[in-house]
Scaffold this active site. Structure first.
Site, PDB file in Angstrom:
ATOM      1  N   GLU A  81       0.827  -1.209   0.000  1.00 22.95           N
ATOM      2  CA  GLU A  81       0.000   0.000   0.000  1.00 22.95           C
ATOM      3  C   GLU A  81       0.860   1.257   0.000  1.00 22.95           C
ATOM      4  O   GLU A  81       1.400   1.655   1.049  1.00 22.95           O
ATOM      5  CB  GLU A  81      -0.931   0.004   1.223  1.00 22.95           C
ATOM      6  CG  GLU A  81      -1.879   1.201   1.185  1.00 22.95           C
ATOM      7  CD  GLU A  81      -2.814   1.297   2.380  1.00 22.95           C
ATOM      8  OE1 GLU A  81      -2.864   0.359   3.183  1.00 22.95           O
ATOM      9  OE2 GLU A  81      -3.475   2.334   2.503  1.00 22.95           O
TER      10      GLU A  81
ATOM     11  N   LYS B 257      -8.598 -15.765  15.985  1.00 26.91           N
ATOM     12  CA  LYS B 257      -8.724 -15.319  14.592  1.00 26.91           C
ATOM     13  C   LYS B 257     -10.124 -14.844  14.216  1.00 26.91           C
ATOM     14  O   LYS B 257     -10.547 -15.007  13.079  1.00 26.91           O
ATOM     15  CB  LYS B 257      -8.223 -16.405  13.636  1.00 26.91           C
ATOM     16  CG  LYS B 257      -6.755 -16.754  13.878  1.00 26.91           C
ATOM     17  CD  LYS B 257      -6.196 -17.776  12.944  1.00 26.91           C
ATOM     18  CE  LYS B 257      -4.705 -17.954  13.213  1.00 26.91           C
ATOM     19  NZ  LYS B 257      -4.103 -19.015  12.436  1.00 26.91           N
TER      20      LYS B 257
ATOM     21  N   ASP C  16       1.610 -14.509  12.749  1.00 26.91           N
ATOM     22  CA  ASP C  16       0.462 -15.173  12.130  1.00 26.91           C
ATOM     23  C   ASP C  16      -0.498 -14.083  11.626  1.00 26.91           C
ATOM     24  O   ASP C  16      -1.145 -13.392  12.413  1.00 26.91           O
ATOM     25  CB  ASP C  16      -0.231 -16.067  13.162  1.00 26.91           C
ATOM     26  CG  ASP C  16      -1.292 -16.954  12.527  1.00 26.91           C
ATOM     27  OD1 ASP C  16      -1.945 -16.494  11.564  1.00 26.91           O
ATOM     28  OD2 ASP C  16      -1.480 -18.091  13.004  1.00 26.91           O
TER      29      ASP C  16
ATOM     30  N   HIS D  49      -2.714   9.680  -1.121  1.00 21.93           N
ATOM     31  CA  HIS D  49      -2.820   8.393  -1.809  1.00 21.93           C
ATOM     32  C   HIS D  49      -2.626   8.562  -3.308  1.00 21.93           C
ATOM     33  O   HIS D  49      -2.029   7.721  -3.972  1.00 21.93           O
ATOM     34  CB  HIS D  49      -4.170   7.733  -1.507  1.00 21.93           C
ATOM     35  CG  HIS D  49      -4.121   6.908  -0.267  1.00 21.93           C
ATOM     36  ND1 HIS D  49      -3.773   5.576  -0.269  1.00 21.93           N
ATOM     37  CD2 HIS D  49      -4.320   7.229   1.028  1.00 21.93           C
ATOM     38  CE1 HIS D  49      -3.788   5.103   0.953  1.00 21.93           C
ATOM     39  NE2 HIS D  49      -4.111   6.092   1.777  1.00 21.93           N
TER      40      HIS D  49
END
Ligand code: NAP
Length: 438
Positions: free
Chosen positions: A124, A255, A330, A426
């Site tokens: 990004e 998760k 993770d 951006h």
């Protein structure tokens, strides 16, 4: 075995005829992707799989040329045996640095105050420029203070009982046999310590038991799963007659974002704070305290309440994902880390008090993806190195740095909202504009 030839500066495996035949068998569906002869080394097996994909595409009239997936430096044997079944190659993610970031806290060394450069991996554009601006502001204003609480890793098996009486017996058993379970759990790893079992009865015949452990410098999911499995099979089921329906009953909660983790914490519970004076706010962040406070209220609180979100923040997930990729965490745990609160208070002198609270941050200095060579180098940049004499200290250090860099990301993005800079940044940095982030 595969040889390498260079095409357009990319090394491409040239396969021997017998390996091409293997690839053809896979492409034709006569052999599965993961079933290759055991004598093939992992890098060669990966090259065969890539060729199989190319042949498969060719068979249906397509053209597929995999020239980059095989260009990697990681240890293929390790990757194939510990990290990724059907190992086929590696994906590269650009890595950059933000910092220096000044921070202090009990979980840091060198007198509790230091300056770090933080590796972030992302695709990004504009993210690192933005986070770096936040680091500059924090450092200029004297640094961030971080508090890390090692809450511990959780696993919550779910049991089925026959009736309410059996459920009460199971809960009583868990309470009365805590010490026995603590000792048995500790026998499964040098670094595992059972801290708590939190039972919850639902619907009369469902019992969830949320086990919480310290896991040293490991994130701990394998460790706690192995320990819970032992306790369930060897002790709880035989003694109570309750049937374990699933070793993970989602009350862990692993998760997934969850209010139980928000309230009780999971992994590390981290709070990072700083006070930015009005000069730093104006010079570095192009904003003022009251503007930040208003965006916080209307966006991060009102907007998140309207959305039913538990992310009362602007971009925890962005910064954590980039840090997790770089340091071998993770990645699925970003969904937990993304919960949390950004908080701003305007002070009388024009300064702003800013903090981030991350109730659920599972991080590791050993185990899982932290053992891969490039990820180890990223951890070394942060000086995150397990010390057998101080188990857990390296993971707490990483959590402290994560908290401070998340704070930097929040400050910069929230400031961009107040000065309407978000879209233009951006456009400049994420769409290949010539300007380079500084
Ligand atoms: P792990 O990769 O299984 O390694 C943990 C082991 O490292 C410990 O058992 C310990 O060995 C050893 N170790 C050496 N130095 C240590 C230190 N300073 N602190 C703590 N341990 C140390 O790690 P894990 O964190 O338990 O599991 C992480 C992996 O689990 C990740 O790959 C993750 O993706 C995966 N995962 C598993 C599940 C699951 O349900 N099983 C769920 C989510 C994620 P000794 O036992 O010899 O002491």
């Amino acid at each position: 075995m595969a040889k390498l030839e260079t095409v357009n500066e990319t090394e491409v495996a040239v396969l021997e005829p017998e390996l091409v035949e293997l690839a053809r068998e896979i492409a034709a569906g006569e052999r599965s992707f993961h079933r290759l002869p055991a004598e093939l080394d992992a890098a060669t097996a990966a090259a065969v799989r890539r060729r199989a994909l190319e042949l498969r595409a060719a068979a249906s009239g397509g053209v597929l040329e995999l020239r980059n997936l095989g260009a990697f430096t990681l240890d293929a044997e390790r990757a194939a045996t510990r990290h990724c079944e059907s190992f086929t190659g590696a994906i590269q993610v650009p890595l950059g640095m933000v910092g220096p970031l000044r921070l202090r806290g009990e979980d840091l060394e060198r007198g509790g105050e230091e300056s770090v450069m933080v590796p972030l991996a992302t695709t990004e554009g504009a993210l690192l420029a933005s986070v770096n601006r936040g680091c500059r502001a924090i450092t200029a204003a004297g640094g961030a203070t971080v508090w890390v609480d090692d809450v511990g890793m959780t696993r919550a098996p779910v049991f089925r009982t026959r009736d309410l009486g059996d459920s009460r017996n199971l809960v009583r058993f868990l309470e009365e046999n805590f010490e026995e379970m603590r000792v048995r759990a500790a026998a499964t790893s040098r670094f595992l310590e059972l801290l708590e079992i939190r039972p919850l009865v639902l619907g009369g015949t469902t019992v969830l038991a949320r086990f919480r452990f310290l896991t040293g410098d490991a994130m701990g999911m394998n460790m706690v799963t192995i320990a819970c499995d032992r306790l369930v099979r060897e002790l709880i089921e035989p003694a109570t007659g309750a049937r374990c329906v699933a070793l993970s009953g989602n009350y862990c909660t692993d998760k997934k974002s969850s209010s139980v983790n928000f309230q009780l914490g999971r992994g590390k519970r981290v709070i990072a704070e700083c006070v930015l004076d009005s000069g730093t706010l104006e010079r570095t962040l192009k904003t003022r305290a009251e503007l930040l406070v208003e965006v916080q209220l209307r966006k991060n609180l009102h907007g998140s309440i309207a959305a039913g979100s538990m992310g009362y923040n602007a971009q925890f997930a962005n910064v954590l994902a980039a840090l997790f990729i770089a340091t071998g965490q993770d990645l699925a745990h970003v969904v937990e880390g993304a919960m949390g609160l950004t908080h701003f208070e305007a002070r009388d002198d024009g300064a702003v008090y800013a903090s981030v609270t991350l109730p659920d941050l599972p991080v590791a200095a050993v185990g899982g993806g932290t053992g891969l060579d490039t990820q180890r180098e990223a951890l070394a940049i942060l000086d995150v190195k397990p010390d057998p004499a101080r188990p857990g200290a390296a993971a707490r250090r990483l959590a402290a740095i994560a908290g401070a860099v998340v704070l930097a990301g929040e400050l910069s993005l929230m400031a961009a909202f107040t000065s309407n800079d978000l879209a233009s940044a951006h456009e400049r940095l994420g769409r290949g504009g010539s300007e380079r982030a500084t």
